[in-house]
Write a protein that holds these residues in place. Sequence first.
Motif, short mmCIF file in Angstrom:
data_model
loop_
_atom_site.label_atom_id
_atom_site.label_comp_id
_atom_site.label_asym_id
_atom_site.label_seq_id
_atom_site.Cartn_x
_atom_site.Cartn_y
_atom_site.Cartn_z
N LEU A 225 11.33 0.75 -4.90
CA LEU A 225 9.89 0.72 -4.47
C LEU A 225 9.26 1.98 -5.09
O LEU A 225 9.39 2.86 -4.74
CB LEU A 225 9.80 0.83 -2.85
N LYS A 226 8.36 1.59 -5.84
CA LYS A 226 7.52 2.84 -6.84
C LYS A 226 6.55 3.49 -5.96
O LYS A 226 6.16 2.95 -5.02
CB LYS A 226 6.94 2.01 -8.01
N ASP A 227 6.32 4.60 -6.67
CA ASP A 227 5.12 5.50 -6.15
C ASP A 227 3.80 4.67 -5.72
O ASP A 227 3.18 4.83 -4.74
CB ASP A 227 4.80 6.56 -7.04
N ASP A 228 3.52 3.66 -6.59
CA ASP A 228 2.27 3.03 -6.40
C ASP A 228 2.23 1.75 -5.43
O ASP A 228 1.41 0.87 -5.51
CB ASP A 228 1.56 2.51 -7.90
N GLY A 229 3.55 1.80 -4.99
CA GLY A 229 3.63 0.55 -3.95
C GLY A 229 4.21 -0.73 -4.67
O GLY A 229 4.48 -1.87 -3.86
N ARG A 230 4.25 -0.67 -5.95
CA ARG A 230 5.11 -2.10 -6.68
C ARG A 230 6.58 -1.86 -6.33
O ARG A 230 7.24 -0.95 -6.21
CB ARG A 230 4.45 -2.13 -8.03
N ASN B 18 10.38 7.54 -1.66
CA ASN B 18 10.70 5.98 -2.22
C ASN B 18 12.14 5.50 -2.02
O ASN B 18 12.91 6.44 -2.11
CB ASN B 18 10.30 5.99 -3.80
N LEU B 19 12.16 4.07 -1.83
CA LEU B 19 13.48 3.85 -1.75
C LEU B 19 14.19 2.95 -2.76
O LEU B 19 13.33 2.10 -3.50
CB LEU B 19 13.47 2.87 -0.29
N ILE C 246 0.92 -1.19 0.05
CA ILE C 246 0.04 0.08 -0.11
C ILE C 246 0.86 1.21 -0.06
O ILE C 246 1.65 1.31 0.92
CB ILE C 246 -0.90 0.06 1.35
N PRO C 247 0.80 2.26 -0.89
CA PRO C 247 1.68 3.64 -0.88
C PRO C 247 1.64 4.12 0.34
O PRO C 247 0.60 4.32 0.98
CB PRO C 247 0.85 4.00 -2.21
N GLY C 248 2.64 4.48 0.97
CA GLY C 248 2.83 5.09 2.09
C GLY C 248 2.92 4.21 3.38
O GLY C 248 3.16 4.63 4.52
N GLN C 249 2.71 3.00 3.21
CA GLN C 249 2.58 2.13 4.18
C GLN C 249 4.31 1.76 4.66
O GLN C 249 5.15 1.96 3.97
CB GLN C 249 2.40 0.78 3.64
#
Length: 142
Positions: A133-138, A90-91, A43-46
């Motif tokens: 780790l992308k913006d959309d959580g992928r 993002n990392l 989940i983005p931001g998780q």
Amino acid sequence: MSKLLPTLVLVAASLLLGDAGQINPAAAGTCADKCPPPPIQFIPGQRITFEVVNLTSSLVQMQRVLETDPIPLNPGQAVSFARGGSTDPNLSVLLWDATGLPLRVNIGKPNARTLRIEVRPGGRPPGDRTVYLKDDGRVAVF
């Protein structure tokens, strides 16, 4: 000739139907039992715990881009750190073999908030070098 024609038609029809009976309709169009696994996504931001494990027989260097200097990982060593939340960018994690050999990275999601990164020897040069780790959580491996 008129007596042979029905026989020829019957033989031809049986040959065609015999072949049609051997066609497997499930074999066309879907991946069935050989579907690739679904992509790993959070989940983005998780907030996520990253586990990096060196499964090679040589020293691997790991660097969290814009955060750390290279961190040596000895063979068999595992490190973990938490990242994420709404304020962390993002990392990207860079990985390379100290001797220059190519690496292969396997990623997994053992639970909802953990990304496991297994570093193994192999792959085609230059090998896998970055986990992002992308913006959309992928999660992507480059």
